[in-house]
Scaffold this motif. Structure first.
Motif: not given
Length: 88
Positions: A48-73
């Motif tokens: 909730d603090e840093y959403g995917k849209d914010e991360c993509l906007k500043i230049g990240m290429d993708d985003y995951l929240t923990k805990p994450f699914d290994r296959d998705n990772f």
């Protein structure tokens, strides 16, 4: 980053001392001067603090929240690597 070449950066958004948002911005500024682009995948336990849209906007290429699914990772990592990770 300045001394070695990396194929991919997995960036924890809440780093100690300087956060992943500021670090990503610094990397992207350096890349504008030097050329090239390293894929950056943001990872956080606080979705909730840093959403995917914010991360993509500043230049990240993708985003995951923990805990994450290994296959998705691995799926996300493989999108950005020239040679896929086969160990999953």
């Amino acid at each position: 980053f300045e001394k070695k070449k990396f194929d991919l950066i997995i960036m924890d958004i809440q780093l100690f001392g300087i956060d992943g948002i500021k670090t990503t911005k610094l990397i992207r500024l350096k890349e504008k001067k030097t050329g090239g682009r390293i894929p950056i995948i943001g990872i956080t336990a606080y979705g909730d603090e840093y959403g995917k849209d914010e991360c993509l906007k500043i230049g990240m290429d993708d985003y995951l929240t923990k805990p994450f699914d290994r296959d998705n990772f691995y799926e996300i990592i493989n999108k950005f690597l020239k040679q896929p990770v086969l160990n999953y």
